[in-house]
Enzyme design. Sequence first.
Site, short mmCIF file in Angstrom:
data_model
loop_
_atom_site.label_atom_id
_atom_site.label_comp_id
_atom_site.label_asym_id
_atom_site.label_seq_id
_atom_site.Cartn_x
_atom_site.Cartn_y
_atom_site.Cartn_z
N ASN A 9 0.87 -1.18 0.00
CA ASN A 9 0.00 0.00 0.00
C ASN A 9 0.91 1.23 0.00
O ASN A 9 1.53 1.55 1.01
CB ASN A 9 -0.88 -0.03 1.26
CG ASN A 9 -1.68 1.24 1.45
OD1 ASN A 9 -1.80 2.06 0.53
ND2 ASN A 9 -2.25 1.41 2.63
N TRP A 10 0.97 1.90 -1.15
CA TRP A 10 1.86 3.06 -1.25
C TRP A 10 1.28 4.30 -0.57
O TRP A 10 1.95 5.31 -0.44
CB TRP A 10 2.16 3.37 -2.72
CG TRP A 10 3.17 2.43 -3.34
CD1 TRP A 10 3.72 1.32 -2.77
CD2 TRP A 10 3.73 2.53 -4.65
NE1 TRP A 10 4.60 0.72 -3.66
CE2 TRP A 10 4.62 1.44 -4.81
CE3 TRP A 10 3.58 3.42 -5.72
CZ2 TRP A 10 5.36 1.22 -5.98
CZ3 TRP A 10 4.30 3.21 -6.89
CH2 TRP A 10 5.19 2.13 -7.02
N LYS A 11 0.02 4.24 -0.19
CA LYS A 11 -0.65 5.40 0.43
C LYS A 11 -0.48 6.64 -0.46
O LYS A 11 -0.43 6.51 -1.67
CB LYS A 11 -0.14 5.64 1.85
CG LYS A 11 -0.14 4.36 2.69
CD LYS A 11 0.06 4.64 4.14
CE LYS A 11 0.27 3.35 4.88
NZ LYS A 11 0.18 3.49 6.32
N HIS A 91 -9.35 0.60 5.24
CA HIS A 91 -8.06 0.85 5.89
C HIS A 91 -8.29 1.77 7.09
O HIS A 91 -9.14 2.67 7.05
CB HIS A 91 -7.09 1.49 4.90
CG HIS A 91 -5.68 1.52 5.42
ND1 HIS A 91 -5.26 2.45 6.34
CD2 HIS A 91 -4.62 0.72 5.18
CE1 HIS A 91 -3.99 2.22 6.64
NE2 HIS A 91 -3.58 1.17 5.94
N GLU A 93 -6.76 4.20 8.18
CA GLU A 93 -6.60 5.64 7.90
C GLU A 93 -7.86 6.20 7.25
O GLU A 93 -8.19 7.38 7.42
CB GLU A 93 -5.35 5.86 7.04
CG GLU A 93 -4.09 5.64 7.86
CD GLU A 93 -2.86 5.26 7.06
OE1 GLU A 93 -2.86 5.37 5.83
OE2 GLU A 93 -1.88 4.80 7.71
N GLU A 161 -4.78 -5.49 10.71
CA GLU A 161 -3.77 -4.45 10.91
C GLU A 161 -4.04 -3.72 12.23
O GLU A 161 -4.88 -2.81 12.27
CB GLU A 161 -3.82 -3.43 9.76
CG GLU A 161 -3.59 -4.01 8.39
CD GLU A 161 -3.10 -2.94 7.43
OE1 GLU A 161 -2.02 -3.12 6.87
OE2 GLU A 161 -3.78 -1.92 7.27
N GLY A 167 2.89 1.92 10.74
CA GLY A 167 3.84 3.02 10.59
C GLY A 167 4.58 3.38 11.87
O GLY A 167 5.21 4.44 11.93
N SER A 207 3.90 -2.46 10.19
CA SER A 207 5.36 -2.44 10.38
C SER A 207 6.04 -3.74 9.96
O SER A 207 7.01 -4.15 10.59
CB SER A 207 5.70 -2.06 11.83
OG SER A 207 5.29 -0.74 12.11
N GLY A 228 2.95 -1.23 4.20
CA GLY A 228 2.95 0.18 3.83
C GLY A 228 4.36 0.64 3.47
O GLY A 228 4.85 0.44 2.36
N GLY A 229 5.04 1.23 4.45
CA GLY A 229 6.35 1.86 4.21
C GLY A 229 7.34 0.98 3.46
O GLY A 229 8.02 1.44 2.54
#
Length: 247
Positions: A9-11, A91, A93, A161, A167, A207, A228-229
């Site tokens: 997920n590049w957000k 998600h 967010e 998640e 993150g 993470s 993600g990251g």
Amino acid sequence: MRRKIAAGNWKMNGTSAALTELEALRALLPPDAPEVVICPPAPLLFRATETAGPIAIGAQDCHMQDAGAFTGDISAAMVADTGASYVIVGHSERRSAHEESNANVRDKAEAAWAAGLTAILCIGEALEDREADNTLDIIGGQLSGSLPDGVSATNTVIAYEPIWAIGTGKVPTLDQIIEVHDFIRARLITRFGQDIGDAIPLLYGGSVKPENAATIFRADNVDGALVGGASLKAADFAPIITALAKS
Ligand code: PEP
């Protein structure tokens, strides 16, 4: 054997220059790679599907309605029209920053299916829920509230998640991951029957890094990861994919 999936997920990261990471990732895929999905920002979807090769492309959200006066939103049919085959729904967010309820997430999953997309449906507890020992209640409530009845083994992937792990560099213990994934599996089997309940892939997210992926993938009911990251750079995501292939 369940499908194994490594989803990135590049957000809200990346302009067209980031597509070189997709090309780099293609080159780094191990021969026995599991299913790999990259969810770039919406403006990159068309170009991503053109350069992805064996990597599936997904959107990070879709609207629950087919069309209409929803400025700034994109429908599931628009996502499918880019050549994408997945969409993330629910998600944390989106749930927090856009106040998406379980009912909204359920409607989005159904919209995704109607467009022929596979929904990656996210659930997860907040830190205060974890600290109050309410994790399984929260997860159970999100499952019953946001997972529609029409689930099949191919139209849905569930991503667990924990919000406090996203993150932050904090990861639950393997036992905590196992407990929640086993609970989700049991709930799915109770509600949808053995065949469907056992076949839906369950991803862990929060993470995940090259350093911890192999440990996380030791859990029986972890069929992959939503990352993600560490999905932004091919050099970070590729070892996670390799760890999943070896698990
Ligand atoms: C995510 O946003 O879905 C996620 C898991 O992020 P990160 O891997 O950066 O914790």
